[in-house]
Design a protein around this motif. Structure first.
Motif, PDB file in Angstrom:
ATOM      1  N   ALA A 197      49.172  27.912  46.117  1.00  0.00           N
ATOM      2  CA  ALA A 197      47.832  27.843  46.701  1.00  0.00           C
ATOM      3  C   ALA A 197      46.856  28.725  45.933  1.00  0.00           C
ATOM      4  CB  ALA A 197      47.888  28.256  48.170  1.00  0.00           C
ATOM      5  N   GLU A 198      47.326  29.880  45.477  1.00  0.00           N
ATOM      6  CA  GLU A 198      46.457  30.786  44.721  1.00  0.00           C
ATOM      7  C   GLU A 198      46.039  30.169  43.392  1.00  0.00           C
ATOM      8  OE1 GLU A 198      44.923  33.599  45.324  1.00  0.00           O
ATOM      9  OE2 GLU A 198      45.650  33.661  47.395  1.00  0.00           O
ATOM     10  N   GLU A 199      46.978  29.507  42.728  1.00  0.00           N
ATOM     11  CA  GLU A 199      46.630  28.834  41.477  1.00  0.00           C
ATOM     12  C   GLU A 199      45.640  27.696  41.738  1.00  0.00           C
ATOM     13  OE1 GLU A 199      50.019  27.562  39.249  1.00  0.00           O
ATOM     14  OE2 GLU A 199      50.839  29.593  39.041  1.00  0.00           O
ATOM     15  N   LEU A 200      45.823  27.012  42.850  1.00  0.00           N
ATOM     16  CA  LEU A 200      44.910  25.931  43.208  1.00  0.00           C
ATOM     17  C   LEU A 200      43.510  26.475  43.478  1.00  0.00           C
ATOM     18  CD1 LEU A 200      45.161  22.861  43.519  1.00  0.00           C
ATOM     19  CD2 LEU A 200      45.580  23.206  45.955  1.00  0.00           C
ATOM     20  N   LYS A 201      43.454  27.645  44.089  1.00  0.00           N
ATOM     21  CA  LYS A 201      42.165  28.304  44.330  1.00  0.00           C
ATOM     22  C   LYS A 201      41.451  28.581  43.007  1.00  0.00           C
ATOM     23  CE  LYS A 201      40.270  32.746  45.889  1.00  0.00           C
ATOM     24  NZ  LYS A 201      40.579  34.041  46.547  1.00  0.00           N
ATOM     25  N   GLU A 202      42.163  29.162  42.056  1.00  0.00           N
ATOM     26  CA  GLU A 202      41.549  29.487  40.766  1.00  0.00           C
ATOM     27  C   GLU A 202      41.123  28.220  40.028  1.00  0.00           C
ATOM     28  OE1 GLU A 202      40.703  32.524  39.902  1.00  0.00           O
ATOM     29  OE2 GLU A 202      41.542  33.121  41.849  1.00  0.00           O
ATOM     30  N   ALA A 203      41.931  27.171  40.132  1.00  0.00           N
ATOM     31  CA  ALA A 203      41.583  25.903  39.488  1.00  0.00           C
ATOM     32  C   ALA A 203      40.327  25.311  40.112  1.00  0.00           C
ATOM     33  CB  ALA A 203      42.746  24.919  39.611  1.00  0.00           C
ATOM     34  N   ARG A 204      40.235  25.387  41.414  1.00  0.00           N
ATOM     35  CA  ARG A 204      39.063  24.842  42.103  1.00  0.00           C
ATOM     36  C   ARG A 204      37.796  25.593  41.682  1.00  0.00           C
ATOM     37  NH1 ARG A 204      37.118  24.044  47.891  1.00  0.00           N
ATOM     38  NH2 ARG A 204      34.926  23.618  47.504  1.00  0.00           N
TER      39      ARG A 204
ATOM     40  N   GLU B 227      25.335  30.315  49.691  1.00  0.00           N
ATOM     41  CA  GLU B 227      25.786  31.676  49.418  1.00  0.00           C
ATOM     42  C   GLU B 227      27.137  31.612  48.725  1.00  0.00           C
ATOM     43  OE1 GLU B 227      25.951  33.801  53.073  1.00  0.00           O
ATOM     44  OE2 GLU B 227      23.777  33.778  53.399  1.00  0.00           O
ATOM     45  N   TRP B 228      27.440  32.651  47.949  1.00  0.00           N
ATOM     46  CA  TRP B 228      28.721  32.734  47.252  1.00  0.00           C
ATOM     47  C   TRP B 228      29.570  33.843  47.866  1.00  0.00           C
ATOM     48  CZ3 TRP B 228      30.475  29.859  42.990  1.00  0.00           C
ATOM     49  CH2 TRP B 228      29.561  28.949  42.463  1.00  0.00           C
ATOM     50  N   GLU B 229      30.848  33.545  48.018  1.00  0.00           N
ATOM     51  CA  GLU B 229      31.773  34.565  48.504  1.00  0.00           C
ATOM     52  C   GLU B 229      33.155  34.292  47.924  1.00  0.00           C
ATOM     53  OE1 GLU B 229      33.512  36.487  52.667  1.00  0.00           O
ATOM     54  OE2 GLU B 229      31.906  34.992  52.727  1.00  0.00           O
ATOM     55  N   GLU B 230      33.659  35.238  47.153  1.00  0.00           N
ATOM     56  CA  GLU B 230      34.982  35.141  46.532  1.00  0.00           C
ATOM     57  C   GLU B 230      35.144  33.855  45.725  1.00  0.00           C
ATOM     58  OE1 GLU B 230      38.080  35.779  49.348  1.00  0.00           O
ATOM     59  OE2 GLU B 230      37.304  37.715  50.011  1.00  0.00           O
ATOM     60  N   GLY B 231      34.089  33.469  45.028  1.00  0.00           N
ATOM     61  CA  GLY B 231      34.157  32.301  44.158  1.00  0.00           C
ATOM     62  C   GLY B 231      33.846  30.985  44.826  1.00  0.00           C
TER      63      GLY B 231
END
Length: 359
Positions: free
Chosen positions: A22-29, A307-311
């Protein structure tokens, strides 16, 4: 439904297929949405929205794979039955923004047993959590595969659709309307097709359903006053602003959906629904105005304050008081709201005629 055709070469979302967590998917998104934002000024509106939704689809499919692998690692083994992961809401209509939340569900093969149901309960929760990590907040209305109401076997889904389509009160009709935007994302295409076939049967076999759909569709607060001026928020943090999502976008989506369901049009994209209605009706000024208004509504929706928050991006869905001072925005919004009012009046006339006929 198939993705809308692109007018340009597709953007690469090469980061997504290789994600293993899930973390890798977050970074990819985050990487993919940055690319989308960079390209937005150079792309046609519809093409850009199509690419945004292609990213969402690819993330959804990868989340399913990651979820299955998680289940195997946790000792649950392979999925014990066929299943389809599906989307509803703006994702089902291929109109999701970069800040859309979850709207999804699951159709499970009837061959599943009690132990298999426990698997899918856990799997639905795992999948929803993966999507949260990847930047998709949980749906406030709980339209998610983690919820029993939106995770059922095919037979259970058929029973549910039968109930919603035969009970013409506001709430069951609302659920049926939500269900009408279902689109297949991953898993068994056969299950999704069987679901869609039964959904259409429900419409064909319930003559009182269309008036119920019309009643739900025309329920909408006034957004233009008697002088033709835009009605903005009077109080709260959005005072002086305008709710683009619920003030103009959703009323158009709902109106077009009802027109499409009335005519037996099997599409989920609002854009395609409008095109097929116009083709079926041989044109018409109001329908063409609705087509133009919908494009404006999509454009305004992409321009609401964010707004932006944590990417990740979030949006209230409102245009601010300052934005509404822009004369072009005022002009576009006022014209679009005028179309909303006209299509609602047309649907209200249809409703009155249907109710008289039913007496």
């Amino acid at each position: 439904m198939e993705p809308l055709p692109s007018l340009h070469s597709e953007l690469s979302f090469k980061e997504i297929p290789g994600c293993r967590s899930a973390e890798e998917l977050k970074e990819a998104r985050i990487a993919c949405q940055e690319r989308l934002l960079e390209q937005k000024p150079f792309m046609d509106l519809y093409t850009w929205i199509q690419q945004v939704n292609r990213m969402h689809d690819e993330i959804g499919r990868r989340a399913v794979h990651i979820g299955e692998e998680h289940m195997k690692g946790a000792g649950f083994g392979q999925p014990p039955a066929r299943y389809a992961f599906v989307s509803f809401g703006s994702s089902g209509r291929q109109e999701a923004t970069l800040w859309s939340d979850q709207d999804n569900g699951m159709i499970i093969g009837d061959e599943v047993d009690e132990e298999g149901n426990r698997y899918f309960q856990t799997f639905g929760e795992v999948l929803s959590d993966i999507l949260v990590t990847a930047g998709y907040p949980k749906c406030s209305g709980k339209v998610m595969c983690s919820e029993p109401m939106w995770r059922k076997t095919l037979s259970e889904w058929k029973q549910q659709l039968d109930q919603w389509s035969s009970q013409h009160a506001w709430e069951p009709t609302r659920y049926f309307i939500i269900a009408s935007d279902l689109r297949h994302i991953a898993g068994s295409q056969e299950l999704s097709e069987a679901w869609c076939s039964h959904f259409q049967d429900c419409i064909d076999q319930n003559i009182e359903l269309i008036p119920a759909l019309l009643r739900n569709t025309v329920r909408h607060k006034a957004t233009l006053n008697v002088m033709g001026r835009i009605v903005t928020e009077r109080f709260g943090e959005h005072a002086g602003g305008f709710d683009v999502k619920y003030g103009v976008y959703i009323p158009l989506v709902n109106s077009v959906r009802t027109l499409a369901l009335q005519r037996g049009i099997v599409e989920t994209s609002t854009r395609r629904r409008i095109e097929k209605i116009i083709l079926l009706e041989g044109g018409g000024l109001l329908l063409e105005n609705v087509q133009d208004a919908f494009r404006v509504a999509l454009k305004l929706r992409t321009e609401t304050q964010t707004e932006w928050e944590e990417g990740f991006i979030s949006s209230s869905g409102y245009m601010s008081r300052e934005q509404l001072k822009d004369k072009q925005i005022q002009y576009d919004l006022r014209n679009t709201l005028g179309v909303v009012r006209r299509i609602h009046r047309s649907l209200q006339r249809e409703l009155r005629a249907a109710e008289r006929k039913g007496r």
